[in-house]
Motif scaffolding. Sequence first.
Motif, PDB file in Angstrom:
ATOM      1  N   ASN A 306      -7.746  10.053  10.586  1.00  0.00           N
ATOM      2  CA  ASN A 306      -8.538   8.936  10.024  1.00  0.00           C
ATOM      3  C   ASN A 306      -9.056   8.105  11.248  1.00  0.00           C
ATOM      4  O   ASN A 306     -10.362   7.469  11.146  1.00  0.00           O
ATOM      5  CB  ASN A 306      -8.020   8.070   9.092  1.00  0.00           C
ATOM      6  CG  ASN A 306      -7.953   8.290   7.593  1.00  0.00           C
ATOM      7  OD1 ASN A 306      -8.490   9.430   7.338  1.00  0.00           O
ATOM      8  ND2 ASN A 306      -7.163   7.743   6.825  1.00  0.00           N
ATOM      9  N   VAL A 307      -8.332   7.597  12.084  1.00  0.00           N
ATOM     10  CA  VAL A 307      -8.878   6.784  13.292  1.00  0.00           C
ATOM     11  C   VAL A 307      -9.988   7.714  13.963  1.00  0.00           C
ATOM     12  O   VAL A 307     -10.786   7.081  14.451  1.00  0.00           O
ATOM     13  CB  VAL A 307      -7.548   6.525  14.157  1.00  0.00           C
ATOM     14  CG1 VAL A 307      -7.965   5.868  15.462  1.00  0.00           C
ATOM     15  CG2 VAL A 307      -6.547   5.506  13.236  1.00  0.00           C
ATOM     16  N   LEU A 310     -13.104   7.831  11.893  1.00  0.00           N
ATOM     17  CA  LEU A 310     -13.676   6.253  11.999  1.00  0.00           C
ATOM     18  C   LEU A 310     -14.370   6.217  13.186  1.00  0.00           C
ATOM     19  O   LEU A 310     -15.412   5.461  13.383  1.00  0.00           O
ATOM     20  CB  LEU A 310     -12.688   5.355  11.650  1.00  0.00           C
ATOM     21  CG  LEU A 310     -12.221   5.347   9.980  1.00  0.00           C
ATOM     22  CD1 LEU A 310     -10.748   4.429   9.986  1.00  0.00           C
ATOM     23  CD2 LEU A 310     -13.231   4.663   9.229  1.00  0.00           C
ATOM     24  N   ARG A 311     -13.866   6.107  14.414  1.00  0.00           N
ATOM     25  CA  ARG A 311     -14.398   5.895  15.704  1.00  0.00           C
ATOM     26  C   ARG A 311     -15.796   6.772  15.925  1.00  0.00           C
ATOM     27  O   ARG A 311     -16.566   6.252  16.627  1.00  0.00           O
ATOM     28  CB  ARG A 311     -13.390   6.712  16.817  1.00  0.00           C
ATOM     29  CG  ARG A 311     -12.413   5.461  17.220  1.00  0.00           C
ATOM     30  CD  ARG A 311     -11.142   6.045  18.132  1.00  0.00           C
ATOM     31  NE  ARG A 311     -10.202   5.003  18.198  1.00  0.00           N
ATOM     32  CZ  ARG A 311      -9.086   5.307  18.871  1.00  0.00           C
ATOM     33  NH1 ARG A 311      -8.793   6.452  19.522  1.00  0.00           N
ATOM     34  NH2 ARG A 311      -8.157   4.245  19.362  1.00  0.00           N
ATOM     35  N   PRO A 315     -17.632   3.184  13.638  1.00  0.00           N
ATOM     36  CA  PRO A 315     -16.905   2.543  14.722  1.00  0.00           C
ATOM     37  C   PRO A 315     -16.857   0.663  14.494  1.00  0.00           C
ATOM     38  O   PRO A 315     -15.714   0.336  15.136  1.00  0.00           O
ATOM     39  CB  PRO A 315     -17.647   2.589  16.031  1.00  0.00           C
ATOM     40  CG  PRO A 315     -19.166   3.150  15.650  1.00  0.00           C
ATOM     41  CD  PRO A 315     -18.727   3.987  14.307  1.00  0.00           C
ATOM     42  N   LEU A 320     -10.816   0.226  10.738  1.00  0.00           N
ATOM     43  CA  LEU A 320     -10.130   0.416  12.382  1.00  0.00           C
ATOM     44  C   LEU A 320      -9.525  -0.769  12.715  1.00  0.00           C
ATOM     45  O   LEU A 320      -8.505  -0.906  13.274  1.00  0.00           O
ATOM     46  CB  LEU A 320     -11.521   0.800  13.496  1.00  0.00           C
ATOM     47  CG  LEU A 320     -11.703   2.207  13.530  1.00  0.00           C
ATOM     48  CD1 LEU A 320     -12.919   2.376  14.679  1.00  0.00           C
ATOM     49  CD2 LEU A 320     -10.556   3.193  13.842  1.00  0.00           C
ATOM     50  N   TYR A 323      -6.274  -0.802  11.018  1.00  0.00           N
ATOM     51  CA  TYR A 323      -5.189   0.042  11.668  1.00  0.00           C
ATOM     52  C   TYR A 323      -4.737  -0.586  13.075  1.00  0.00           C
ATOM     53  O   TYR A 323      -3.741  -0.349  13.277  1.00  0.00           O
ATOM     54  CB  TYR A 323      -6.013   1.455  11.946  1.00  0.00           C
ATOM     55  CG  TYR A 323      -5.794   2.268  10.995  1.00  0.00           C
ATOM     56  CD1 TYR A 323      -4.728   2.778  10.226  1.00  0.00           C
ATOM     57  CD2 TYR A 323      -7.140   3.092  10.593  1.00  0.00           C
ATOM     58  CE1 TYR A 323      -4.749   3.777   9.257  1.00  0.00           C
ATOM     59  CE2 TYR A 323      -7.272   3.832   9.272  1.00  0.00           C
ATOM     60  CZ  TYR A 323      -5.753   4.266   8.658  1.00  0.00           C
ATOM     61  OH  TYR A 323      -6.025   5.208   7.841  1.00  0.00           O
ATOM     62  N   ALA A 324      -5.804  -1.277  13.591  1.00  0.00           N
ATOM     63  CA  ALA A 324      -5.245  -1.694  14.902  1.00  0.00           C
ATOM     64  C   ALA A 324      -4.195  -2.956  14.698  1.00  0.00           C
ATOM     65  O   ALA A 324      -3.328  -3.280  15.328  1.00  0.00           O
ATOM     66  CB  ALA A 324      -6.422  -2.297  15.787  1.00  0.00           C
ATOM     67  N   ASP A 338      -8.187  -3.340  20.279  1.00  0.00           N
ATOM     68  CA  ASP A 338      -7.999  -2.604  19.106  1.00  0.00           C
ATOM     69  C   ASP A 338      -8.020  -1.210  19.147  1.00  0.00           C
ATOM     70  O   ASP A 338      -7.316  -0.454  18.577  1.00  0.00           O
ATOM     71  CB  ASP A 338      -9.233  -3.011  18.100  1.00  0.00           C
ATOM     72  CG  ASP A 338      -9.369  -4.036  17.268  1.00  0.00           C
ATOM     73  OD1 ASP A 338      -8.316  -4.918  17.552  1.00  0.00           O
ATOM     74  OD2 ASP A 338     -10.264  -4.439  16.403  1.00  0.00           O
ATOM     75  N   ARG A 339      -8.480  -0.591  20.311  1.00  0.00           N
ATOM     76  CA  ARG A 339      -8.547   0.841  20.567  1.00  0.00           C
ATOM     77  C   ARG A 339      -7.069   1.134  20.885  1.00  0.00           C
ATOM     78  O   ARG A 339      -6.535   2.196  20.611  1.00  0.00           O
ATOM     79  CB  ARG A 339      -9.431   1.303  21.615  1.00  0.00           C
ATOM     80  CG  ARG A 339      -9.107   2.603  22.290  1.00  0.00           C
ATOM     81  CD  ARG A 339     -10.697   3.113  22.845  1.00  0.00           C
ATOM     82  NE  ARG A 339     -11.663   3.691  22.456  1.00  0.00           N
ATOM     83  CZ  ARG A 339     -11.783   4.756  21.860  1.00  0.00           C
ATOM     84  NH1 ARG A 339     -10.818   5.900  22.227  1.00  0.00           N
ATOM     85  NH2 ARG A 339     -12.615   5.298  20.933  1.00  0.00           N
ATOM     86  N   CYS A 342      -4.613   0.852  17.947  1.00  0.00           N
ATOM     87  CA  CYS A 342      -4.655   2.094  17.292  1.00  0.00           C
ATOM     88  C   CYS A 342      -4.137   3.333  17.746  1.00  0.00           C
ATOM     89  O   CYS A 342      -3.267   4.115  16.827  1.00  0.00           O
ATOM     90  CB  CYS A 342      -6.452   2.599  16.623  1.00  0.00           C
ATOM     91  SG  CYS A 342      -6.982   1.396  15.698  1.00  0.00           S
TER      92      CYS A 342
END
Length: 403
Positions: A306-307, A310-311, A315, A320, A323-324, A338-339, A342
């Motif tokens: 999923n991540v 989504l990216r 994005p 996202l 998730y983060a 955030d990146r 995740c």
Amino acid sequence: MPASFPERIDAFRIARLPDIRFGDGSIALLPTLIADYGERALVVTGRRSFVESPRWSELITALEAQGTTWLHVTIEGEPSPQRVDAIVGEHRENDIDVVVAIGGGSVLDAAKAVAGLLRPGNSVMDHLEGVGRGLAYSGPAVPLIAVPTTAGTGSEATKNAVLSMQGPEGFKKSFRDERLVAAVALVDPELLAGCPKAQIAANGMDAFTQLLESYVSLNASPATDALAWSGMQAFCRGFWPAWEMDHPEAGRGYSQIAYASLMSGITLAQAGLGSVHGLASPLGAFFPIPHGTVCGTLLAEATAINVAALREREPGGAALAKYAEVGRLVSGERKRNDRDACDALVATLRDWTQRLDIPKLGAYGMNQDDFDRVVAGARGGSMKTNPLVLTDAELVTLLARRL
Ligand SMILES: [Zn+2]
């Protein structure tokens, strides 16, 4: 609380919930609660653990002392439509005033279906989604008191009874109606004491999956987010002490995971789920894999996929960012961007999968030839609220990583 609060609050609904009684020792309230609904109770339990505990004889003594007539049926393994129909057939003439379910998700789901059909008296196949006759359910349901003895499915808070038939023609489908929601959900964390470690692991992974999937669901609202977030906080506090059992804080852990499970039932019923539960339906139908094991084995890789998707495709989306936030929560590292957060979420979930030694799908007889029919069977229900639409190829990749 997390930072991702929406600019504008869109329309949402909180559908019917049970009267919730949560707390250590709350099982003592059960005889009085039963008496509130009448004189004749049908008690549904699993085959062993609760009926072999002293609490069972205490309950029976109390029911007899207050003049409640009780009948008892047991559920073994995952409930089938045939078992539900048999119980309804046996008890429909017995003027049952209240159904009492004491057990894990299978017991609660079976009792939910029985309570729904005791008055109408027809077969559950009339109403089972996708495989049944598609008839509307018109009730009435007999009031249900749901007492979970595991911390996993959250079935005490949902309106659906999952029934299954296994094998090549197998299915795992819901009988679903607002009238099936339990009148009372009695959640006593002390009932978890003595739960085997493997069960705590599988049920806990189910609860966490339900919380995370409903948190990032397309149907999530700020209200369900708040409940899902508090459930995930509770899980992070209590799961490992409860799993370790001889941990000095195991008792406190039970209250946290019982709470996490209850919240997961509320949020899944209100917000929906995602790709793990989408795949759990065909996987559970075709192979003898316990539901919690499906969740535990797929969660980390489903989140990774999923991540990544989504990216690539959304994005800047809310999922996202959510998730983060969960990544910061489960890793305990607050300052990540955030990146990185995740990535920390995926890494932490992979670590849990390993630490809990969750079996892979191949251990239950699945192989590559099964991918197509599993993916084909995964498109309804939960998959629709996954934060984005995954391609068949992405779902095959997910299954392949856990084969
Ligand atoms: Zn589940």
